[in-house]
Scaffold this active site. Structure first.
Site, short mmCIF file in Angstrom:
data_model
loop_
_atom_site.label_atom_id
_atom_site.label_comp_id
_atom_site.label_asym_id
_atom_site.label_seq_id
_atom_site.Cartn_x
_atom_site.Cartn_y
_atom_site.Cartn_z
N THR A 67 0.83 -1.20 0.00
CA THR A 67 0.00 0.00 0.00
C THR A 67 0.87 1.25 0.00
O THR A 67 2.09 1.18 -0.18
CB THR A 67 -1.04 -0.07 1.15
OG1 THR A 67 -1.91 1.05 1.04
CG2 THR A 67 -0.40 -0.09 2.52
N LYS A 71 3.34 1.41 -3.91
CA LYS A 71 2.75 0.65 -5.03
C LYS A 71 3.55 0.79 -6.34
O LYS A 71 3.72 -0.18 -7.06
CB LYS A 71 1.30 1.07 -5.26
CG LYS A 71 0.38 0.60 -4.15
CD LYS A 71 -1.06 0.96 -4.44
CE LYS A 71 -1.93 0.59 -3.25
NZ LYS A 71 -3.35 0.78 -3.51
N ASP A 108 -6.67 -3.34 -7.58
CA ASP A 108 -7.46 -2.17 -7.13
C ASP A 108 -8.61 -1.85 -8.09
O ASP A 108 -9.74 -1.65 -7.65
CB ASP A 108 -6.55 -0.93 -7.01
CG ASP A 108 -5.72 -0.96 -5.74
OD1 ASP A 108 -6.13 -1.60 -4.76
OD2 ASP A 108 -4.64 -0.33 -5.73
#
Ligand code: ATR
Length: 287
Positions: A67, A71, A108
């Site tokens: 995170t 990333k 995501d």
């Protein structure tokens, strides 16, 4: 839970990581599916990522989530990646293979769409209409790429720093024949005209962050309104949208959905996002 020599190890790498809800979710799933596994927070400062990733296979990790702020950097330190990660040049999930190699994935955008399909399936009909995305940061990157992949005809990226919206639009144009529109901050209210979907992809409206100053007057009544913020679950944007009769989607669902592919890898079971999973996460949110 008893940790033993055969316990599966997974975790989440970020900085800071104290407030991450991922350990809560993955450990709940390990327990629910009766798997001998543990998921731990890994606070890794910038500059230390490559060393930590290199060591993962030798420390017995089956995989990790990645995170903020790692990333983009993580993408450069994995040996292979899936198509989504390659296009976005960012990874949020790393699988450690038996031969010690690392595979980066980006779930995501997938999580965002899965959640939208579950909570407001009518968006698929509305994607013929313009889609407005507020923001051009990391989360918006994944969302924008995926919306274009999903056949959105006109994507309007509205960002305070218009150059950043333009950069994201151009990155998308490089790998898909369409270039989204980059719109400046003062035009954000009128950018909503004719839209079928509005997404806040910034942290504006989050507890402790400034509010999202957006007037919904120009937004057509049937448009779906999505916020990726989940603290509070009902943001001002969602409250305003609901009062105008728009279907609304909160940020928790995306967070839950993006976690599914990682857990299927290290947990060996594909969890379904249900009310109990949502409740587990809501109970972990600070009041
Ligand atoms: P993340 O990776 O979490 O998306 P980020 O990359 O810092 O975080 O992006 C944050 C987004 O919120 C950006 O789109 C940012 O706009 P800029 O590109 O102009 O910085 C937006 N943002 C943050 N604070 C803002 C504010 N006060 N007003 C308008 N937009 C803001």
């Amino acid at each position: 839970m008893q940790i033993g020599g055969a316990t599966i190890i997974a975790g989440v790498i970020g900085w800071p990581i104290k407030h991450s809800l991922s350990p809560r979710l993955h450990n709940y799933w390990f327990q629910k599916f009766n798997r001998d596994g543990v998921y731990i927070p890994l606070p890794v400062p910038e500059g230390m990522l490559s060393r930590v990733l290199e060591a993962l296979p030798y420390m017995g990790f089956r995989g990790v989530n990645v995170t903020v702020p790692h990333k983009r950097a993580a993408f450069r330190h994995v040996q292979r990646h899936d198509e989504a990660a390659a296009r976005m040049a960012a990874v949020n999930t790393i699988l450690v293979h038996g031969d010690g190699s690392l595979e980066g994935r980006n779930t995501d955008g997938w999580g965002f769409i899965r959640n939208l399909d579950t909570q407001a399936p009518q968006w698929r009909r509305l994607r013929q209409r313009p889609v407005v995305l507020i923001g051009a940061g990391g989360a918006c990157r994944a969302i924008a790429f995926t919306l274009v992949d999903q056949g959105v005809r006109e994507l309007r990226i509205v960002n305070r720093t218009q150059a950043r919206a333009r950069e994201l639009a151009q990155d998308i144009a490089r790998t898909s024949a369409y270039e989204p529109l980059a719109i400046g901050w003062p035009e954000r209210h009128t950018a909503l005209e004719d839209a079928g979907l509005l997404v806040n992809g910034t942290s504006l409206g989050m507890r402790g962050a400034p509010p999202l100053d957006l007037t919904l007057d120009a937004l057509p009544g049937e448009a779906v309104v999505v916020d990726i913020v989940y603290q509070p679950l009902e943001t001002d944007l969602l409250r305003q949208a609901a009062a105008r009769g728009h279907p609304t989607v909160d940020g928790l669902g995306m967070l839950l959905q993006q976690a599914v592919p990682g857990f299927s890898w290290w947990g060996g079971v594909t969890p379904v996002i249900d009310e109990e999973a949502r409740r587990t996460m809501v109970e972990g949110l600070p009041l």
